[in-house]
Design a protein around this motif. Structure first.
Motif, short mmCIF file in Angstrom:
data_model
loop_
_atom_site.label_atom_id
_atom_site.label_comp_id
_atom_site.label_asym_id
_atom_site.label_seq_id
_atom_site.Cartn_x
_atom_site.Cartn_y
_atom_site.Cartn_z
N LEU A 102 0.79 -1.44 0.04
CA LEU A 102 0.07 0.03 0.01
C LEU A 102 0.84 1.29 0.01
O LEU A 102 0.54 2.19 -0.78
CB LEU A 102 -0.86 -0.24 0.99
N ARG A 103 1.85 1.22 0.80
CA ARG A 103 2.92 2.47 0.90
C ARG A 103 3.46 2.52 -0.39
O ARG A 103 3.67 3.75 -1.08
CB ARG A 103 3.92 2.27 2.17
N ARG A 104 4.17 1.54 -1.11
CA ARG A 104 4.77 1.58 -2.29
C ARG A 104 4.16 2.15 -3.44
O ARG A 104 4.53 2.93 -4.06
CB ARG A 104 5.38 0.25 -2.70
N TYR A 105 2.82 1.44 -3.61
CA TYR A 105 2.18 1.97 -4.98
C TYR A 105 1.54 3.07 -4.59
O TYR A 105 1.13 3.85 -5.58
CB TYR A 105 1.09 0.84 -5.16
N THR A 106 1.26 3.83 -3.42
CA THR A 106 0.55 5.06 -3.14
C THR A 106 1.64 6.03 -3.50
O THR A 106 1.60 7.10 -4.17
CB THR A 106 0.46 5.11 -1.66
N ARG A 107 2.85 5.94 -3.02
CA ARG A 107 4.18 6.65 -3.28
C ARG A 107 4.46 6.82 -4.73
O ARG A 107 4.94 7.82 -5.34
CB ARG A 107 5.31 6.08 -2.58
N ILE A 108 4.28 5.59 -5.53
CA ILE A 108 4.84 5.53 -6.80
C ILE A 108 3.63 5.88 -8.03
O ILE A 108 4.00 6.68 -8.75
CB ILE A 108 5.68 4.25 -7.30
N LEU A 109 2.48 5.39 -7.75
CA LEU A 109 1.84 5.04 -8.79
C LEU A 109 0.95 6.46 -8.97
O LEU A 109 0.59 6.89 -10.08
CB LEU A 109 0.61 4.02 -8.62
N ILE A 110 0.64 7.23 -7.93
CA ILE A 110 -0.04 8.55 -7.84
C ILE A 110 0.91 9.60 -8.76
O ILE A 110 0.34 10.14 -9.98
CB ILE A 110 -0.52 9.16 -6.63
N PRO A 111 2.01 9.47 -8.61
CA PRO A 111 2.93 10.53 -9.65
C PRO A 111 2.92 10.11 -10.92
O PRO A 111 2.87 10.74 -11.98
CB PRO A 111 4.22 10.57 -8.75
N VAL A 112 2.78 8.61 -11.16
CA VAL A 112 2.72 8.08 -12.59
C VAL A 112 1.51 8.59 -13.26
O VAL A 112 1.59 8.86 -14.30
CB VAL A 112 3.00 6.54 -12.36
N VAL A 113 0.45 8.39 -12.61
CA VAL A 113 -0.64 8.87 -13.19
C VAL A 113 -0.83 10.18 -13.44
O VAL A 113 -1.24 10.85 -14.53
CB VAL A 113 -2.07 8.38 -12.07
N GLY A 114 -0.33 11.05 -12.45
CA GLY A 114 -0.06 12.62 -12.78
C GLY A 114 0.86 12.93 -13.74
O GLY A 114 0.39 13.88 -14.92
N ALA A 115 1.91 12.03 -14.08
CA ALA A 115 2.81 12.35 -15.19
C ALA A 115 2.01 11.82 -16.69
O ALA A 115 2.07 12.75 -17.57
CB ALA A 115 4.19 11.24 -15.21
N LEU A 116 1.31 10.84 -16.70
CA LEU A 116 0.46 10.58 -17.61
C LEU A 116 -0.47 11.62 -18.29
O LEU A 116 -0.68 11.99 -19.21
CB LEU A 116 -0.33 9.39 -17.65
N CYS A 117 -1.13 12.22 -17.28
CA CYS A 117 -1.88 13.48 -17.52
C CYS A 117 -1.26 14.71 -18.02
O CYS A 117 -1.55 15.25 -18.87
CB CYS A 117 -2.54 13.91 -15.94
N VAL A 118 -0.05 14.80 -17.48
CA VAL A 118 0.79 15.90 -18.23
C VAL A 118 1.20 15.49 -19.64
O VAL A 118 1.15 16.43 -20.46
CB VAL A 118 2.27 16.00 -17.22
N TYR A 119 1.43 14.20 -19.71
CA TYR A 119 1.92 13.91 -21.19
C TYR A 119 0.56 13.91 -22.15
O TYR A 119 1.10 14.66 -23.24
CB TYR A 119 2.33 12.34 -21.28
N ARG A 120 -0.39 13.90 -21.48
CA ARG A 120 -1.57 13.89 -22.46
C ARG A 120 -1.81 15.35 -22.71
O ARG A 120 -2.28 15.95 -23.94
CB ARG A 120 -2.83 13.42 -21.94
N LEU A 121 -1.72 16.37 -21.78
CA LEU A 121 -1.85 17.85 -21.99
C LEU A 121 -0.87 18.37 -22.79
O LEU A 121 -0.92 19.42 -23.42
CB LEU A 121 -1.77 18.44 -20.73
N SER A 122 0.29 17.79 -23.06
CA SER A 122 1.24 18.15 -23.84
C SER A 122 1.27 17.75 -25.08
O SER A 122 2.21 18.22 -26.06
CB SER A 122 2.89 18.00 -23.26
N GLY A 123 0.15 17.13 -25.46
CA GLY A 123 0.03 16.81 -27.06
C GLY A 123 0.18 15.24 -27.14
O GLY A 123 0.11 14.89 -28.43
#
Length: 371
Positions: A102-123
């Protein structure tokens, strides 16, 4: 007198329970993330004024452009990652697997999802599955390997406690070499896929776990000459692997395992040196958002290139692009990574009942800097 004795005993217990902290690893994480960012953009244009059409100019500019190679920096990240994951669970320390995941995936996956959103916004067009998955065609490739290691860690730790690291590494290294040998001429990790790549680089990650057990017993070192010698050796290994990849027909898929062994010894020396000399405080502070820099550095430079600015010249343009990359990364850290980190820290590694008030600090979870 009794109260004083209890207080002293609690202080000793706190010192024993609290994990050691190594500021040098924070500084290293930022330097490595910045190295990757520069490698993906371009080296500082020190010789941009030279005429590359002449033999001398071509030689100098090509030599300078080979100074930075990002892939080996990611390999050093694997060493630090294994170190940080294993540090809280050395020896016979209790590990509750559900809380760990729970700690690992909270720490890592939330930023990954955020990064995917940034990638999409960048085109960018996001494909999540298949050979063209964004998870494999972006900096997220190393995170995919990390997720495999995180998932396998409880089993790897059990093997370590049952047979020892030597036996585990004695299996991991030949397996790594064997998998890499299946595609000797492959220029990228894509040929091996996430699982194959994770298997090839697993010994590097495990060496970080080994280092976590060795760290406290390492003798402190204070020689500035020696540590800079090791830093030059690490850079030389990075440069040689680059030349072998682009000129020597030996892809980095065949050399990164061995660079990982070099990285282990280098990071080991950095930890020993860090026991006597504190690293630059600004680099240490920047280490907190190195993960964000790794995830979205490219989107920062893309944003700068889209700005309606006149051509400033090579050096100002480079400085502007890198500054924009750092700014975007820091904002991402404030909005996405730091909240996820704080949320992860609320997940205690143990389910022990709250202690009496005079022991409150004894069981406060303390975690090492993470990748």
């Amino acid at each position: 007198m009794l109260a004083r004795t209890i207080e002293l005993n609690i202080s000793k217990a706190q010192a024993k329970e609290r994990l050691p902290h190594y500021p040098i690893l924070d500084a290293l994480r930022f330097v490595l993330a910045l190295w990757v960012a520069i490698g993906h953009y371009e080296v500082f244009p020190l010789f941009a004024w030279m005429d590359a059409s002449t033999s001398v100019g071509r030689f100098i500019t090509h030599a300078w452009n080979s100074v930075v190679f990002g892939t080996p920096a990611v390999i050093v990240f694997f060493v630090i990652s294994g170190f940080c994951i294993h540090l809280p669970f050395r020896g016979e320390r209790k590990m509750e697997i559900g809380r760990y995941y729970l700690r690992r995936y909270t720490r890592i996956l939330i930023p990954v999802v955020g990064a995917l959103c940034v990638y999409r916004l960048s085109g960018q067009h996001l494909i999540l599955l298949g050979e063209d998955s964004i998870l494999w065609h972006s900096p997220l490739w190393s995170l995919l390997c990390e997720e495999i290691y995180y998932a396998a860690y409880p089993a790897l730790r059990w093997l370590r406690n049952r047979f020892g690291w030597r036996m585990v590494l004695a299996i991991a290294f030949p397996t790594s070499v064997g998998v890499a040998a299946t595609h000797v001429h492959s220029l990228t990790w894509h040929t091996f896929g996430p699982v194959g790549t994770a298997v090839i680089l697993l010994p590097v990650w495990l060496l970080g776990c080994v280092l976590a057990e060795q760290s406290e017993a390492l003798a402190a070192e204070s020689s500035r000459t020696q540590i800079w010698g090791w830093r030059m050796v690490a850079w030389l290994g990075c440069w040689i692997s680059e030349i072998l990849h682009f000129k020597g027909h030996m892809p980095y898929t065949q050399t990164m395992l061995w660079f990982g062994v070099l990285s282990y010894w280098w990071v080991r020396k950095e930890i020993a040196y860090g026991k006597t000399r504190l690293p630059n405080r600004y680099l240490v502070a920047a280490g907190a958002w190195s993960y964000s820099l790794y995830l979205v550095h490219h989107e920062g430079t893309m944003l700068f290139e889209r700005l309606p600015l006149s051509n400033w010249g090579h050096v100002p343009t480079w400085l502007g692009a890198m500054s924009c990359s750092l700014m975007v990364s820091y904002i991402f850290y404030l909005l996405i990574e730091r909240p996820s980190h704080r949320l992860a820290r609320k997940v205690q590694l143990s389910s022990r009942k709250p202690p009496p008030k005079y022991e409150t600090e004894l069981h406060t979870p303390v975690i090492a800097p993470e990748v």
